[in-house]
Design an enzyme around this catalytic site. Structure first.
Site, PDB file in Angstrom:
ATOM      1  N   GLU A 138      42.523  28.493  39.528  1.00 44.46           N
ATOM      2  CA  GLU A 138      41.912  29.798  39.254  1.00 44.46           C
ATOM      3  C   GLU A 138      41.165  29.719  37.932  1.00 44.46           C
ATOM      4  O   GLU A 138      41.759  29.401  36.896  1.00 44.46           O
ATOM      5  CB  GLU A 138      42.963  30.908  39.195  1.00 44.46           C
ATOM      6  CG  GLU A 138      42.342  32.285  38.961  1.00 44.46           C
ATOM      7  CD  GLU A 138      43.355  33.389  38.733  1.00 44.46           C
ATOM      8  OE1 GLU A 138      42.982  34.574  38.840  1.00 44.46           O
ATOM      9  OE2 GLU A 138      44.526  33.076  38.421  1.00 44.46           O
TER      10      GLU A 138
ATOM     11  N   ASP B 177      32.748  37.342  35.010  1.00 48.12           N
ATOM     12  CA  ASP B 177      31.681  38.075  34.329  1.00 48.12           C
ATOM     13  C   ASP B 177      30.403  37.951  35.160  1.00 48.12           C
ATOM     14  O   ASP B 177      29.960  36.838  35.460  1.00 48.12           O
ATOM     15  CB  ASP B 177      31.461  37.472  32.941  1.00 48.12           C
ATOM     16  CG  ASP B 177      30.590  38.343  32.049  1.00 48.12           C
ATOM     17  OD1 ASP B 177      29.659  39.002  32.581  1.00 48.12           O
ATOM     18  OD2 ASP B 177      30.818  38.356  30.832  1.00 48.12           O
TER      19      ASP B 177
ATOM     20  N   LYS C 121      21.981  40.072  33.455  1.00 47.78           N
ATOM     21  CA  LYS C 121      20.605  39.837  33.007  1.00 47.78           C
ATOM     22  C   LYS C 121      20.096  38.491  33.526  1.00 47.78           C
ATOM     23  O   LYS C 121      20.821  37.503  33.534  1.00 47.78           O
ATOM     24  CB  LYS C 121      20.525  39.885  31.478  1.00 47.78           C
ATOM     25  CG  LYS C 121      20.855  41.257  30.902  1.00 47.78           C
ATOM     26  CD  LYS C 121      20.740  41.277  29.394  1.00 47.78           C
ATOM     27  CE  LYS C 121      21.077  42.665  28.844  1.00 47.78           C
ATOM     28  NZ  LYS C 121      20.978  42.719  27.358  1.00 47.78           N
TER      29      LYS C 121
ATOM     30  N   ASP D  95      34.124  43.129  42.046  1.00 49.34           N
ATOM     31  CA  ASP D  95      33.739  44.521  42.301  1.00 49.34           C
ATOM     32  C   ASP D  95      32.242  44.699  42.088  1.00 49.34           C
ATOM     33  O   ASP D  95      31.719  45.793  42.299  1.00 49.34           O
ATOM     34  CB  ASP D  95      34.486  45.459  41.347  1.00 49.34           C
ATOM     35  CG  ASP D  95      34.052  45.231  39.901  1.00 49.34           C
ATOM     36  OD1 ASP D  95      34.086  44.066  39.438  1.00 49.34           O
ATOM     37  OD2 ASP D  95      33.651  46.209  39.238  1.00 49.34           O
TER      38      ASP D  95
ATOM     39  N   THR E 187      44.541  41.131  41.381  1.00 47.66           N
ATOM     40  CA  THR E 187      44.527  40.875  39.945  1.00 47.66           C
ATOM     41  C   THR E 187      44.690  42.194  39.214  1.00 47.66           C
ATOM     42  O   THR E 187      44.640  43.266  39.820  1.00 47.66           O
ATOM     43  CB  THR E 187      43.204  40.221  39.515  1.00 47.66           C
ATOM     44  OG1 THR E 187      42.169  41.205  39.554  1.00 47.66           O
ATOM     45  CG2 THR E 187      42.820  39.058  40.432  1.00 47.66           C
ATOM     46  N   GLU E 188      44.854  42.116  37.897  1.00 48.11           N
ATOM     47  CA  GLU E 188      44.951  43.350  37.108  1.00 48.11           C
ATOM     48  C   GLU E 188      43.664  44.165  37.217  1.00 48.11           C
ATOM     49  O   GLU E 188      43.698  45.395  37.382  1.00 48.11           O
ATOM     50  CB  GLU E 188      45.223  43.009  35.635  1.00 48.11           C
ATOM     51  CG  GLU E 188      46.581  42.378  35.368  1.00 48.11           C
ATOM     52  CD  GLU E 188      46.594  40.864  35.508  1.00 48.11           C
ATOM     53  OE1 GLU E 188      47.646  40.259  35.249  1.00 48.11           O
ATOM     54  OE2 GLU E 188      45.550  40.283  35.884  1.00 48.11           O
TER      55      GLU E 188
ATOM     56  N   GLU F 249      41.527  44.101  39.643  1.00 48.95           N
ATOM     57  CA  GLU F 249      41.405  44.600  41.010  1.00 48.95           C
ATOM     58  C   GLU F 249      42.177  45.902  41.187  1.00 48.95           C
ATOM     59  O   GLU F 249      41.698  46.853  41.809  1.00 48.95           O
ATOM     60  CB  GLU F 249      41.917  43.535  41.977  1.00 48.95           C
ATOM     61  CG  GLU F 249      41.680  43.858  43.443  1.00 48.95           C
ATOM     62  CD  GLU F 249      42.043  42.687  44.333  1.00 48.95           C
ATOM     63  OE1 GLU F 249      42.013  42.862  45.565  1.00 48.95           O
ATOM     64  OE2 GLU F 249      42.353  41.591  43.798  1.00 48.95           O
TER      65      GLU F 249
END
Length: 212
Positions: free
Chosen positions: A44, A118, A122, A154, A191-192, A194
């Site tokens: 991961e 992340d 841009k 997301d 995940t946190e 999520e």
């Protein structure tokens, strides 16, 4: 997001070198020996506070998991969580994952997880996205011939970009979920981030891709 300083972080790292591995480049090509078994290795990138990797380790005891996280204040939280769950099939690396070939040998890994990376929205930052072709080249090297990349995010823009990037690189797309939580996957480990995003009603996207 700026992370709060953990005054106990350095001491935790010193006391838990069996869990958060120092000098991981020395283990390159030898991770199965370090785990003491021949189970497949899943990695991961950006393991965060460890909820996903600890959950996956419990759900899949037949897999060895390695989580990579650069932020010291975060990797020690992941380490604490793994210790609490007493998982013996998880190791953590406090490293920059800029080039995974420093830590893993060719064909050493079976699956790579990219969870809520992340998006670097841009255009001038495109090269920093973890699904940019230079990263895919790394993944192809360390993954086994039919190795898999699993992406969850997301961010719709990053998801669409990644689908195109995967396809252009020649990967085969599998299990493309445009609304993961409505799909009702009982094996999904959140995940946190999520949990936070889904609680706000945000759509979660997931896909897996394989090198053919």
């Amino acid at each position: 997001m700026r992370q709060r300083h953990k005054p106990w972080a350095d001491e935790f790292l010193k006391e838990n070198t069996h869990l958060i591995i120092p000098n991981p480049a020395e283990r390159k090509g030898k991770w199965r020996n370090y785990f003491g078994n021949d189970k497949p290795i899943h990695v991961e990138i950006g393991t965060g506070k460890g909820q996903f990797i600890a959950g996956m380790a419990g759900q899949h005891p037949d897999v060895n998991f390695i989580g990579i996280e650069l932020a010291k204040s975060i990797i020690v939280m992941a380490g604490s969580k793994v210790k609490e769950t007493a998982r013996d099939n998880v190791l953590l690396l406090h490293e920059d994952a800029a080039d995974l070939r420093e830590f893993f040998a060719e064909n050493e890994v079976s699956v790579i997880y990219l969870n809520f990376s992340d998006p670097w929205p841009k255009n001038r930052h495109e090269k920093r996205r973890l699904t940019f072709h230079t990263f895919l080249e790394q993944y192809q090297y360390i993954l086994q011939p039919e190795g898999e990349i699993v992406l969850k995010t997301d961010n719709q823009g990053l998801f669409e970009y990644s689908l195109v990037s995967f396809s252009r690189f020649g990967l085969e797309l599998n299990k493309v979920n445009l609304d993961l939580h409505n799909a009702g996957d009982p094996e999904n480990v959140m995940t946190e981030y999520e949990e936070k995003f889904s609680a706000k009603g945000q759509t979660i996207y997931r896909c897996s891709a394989q090198f053919s």
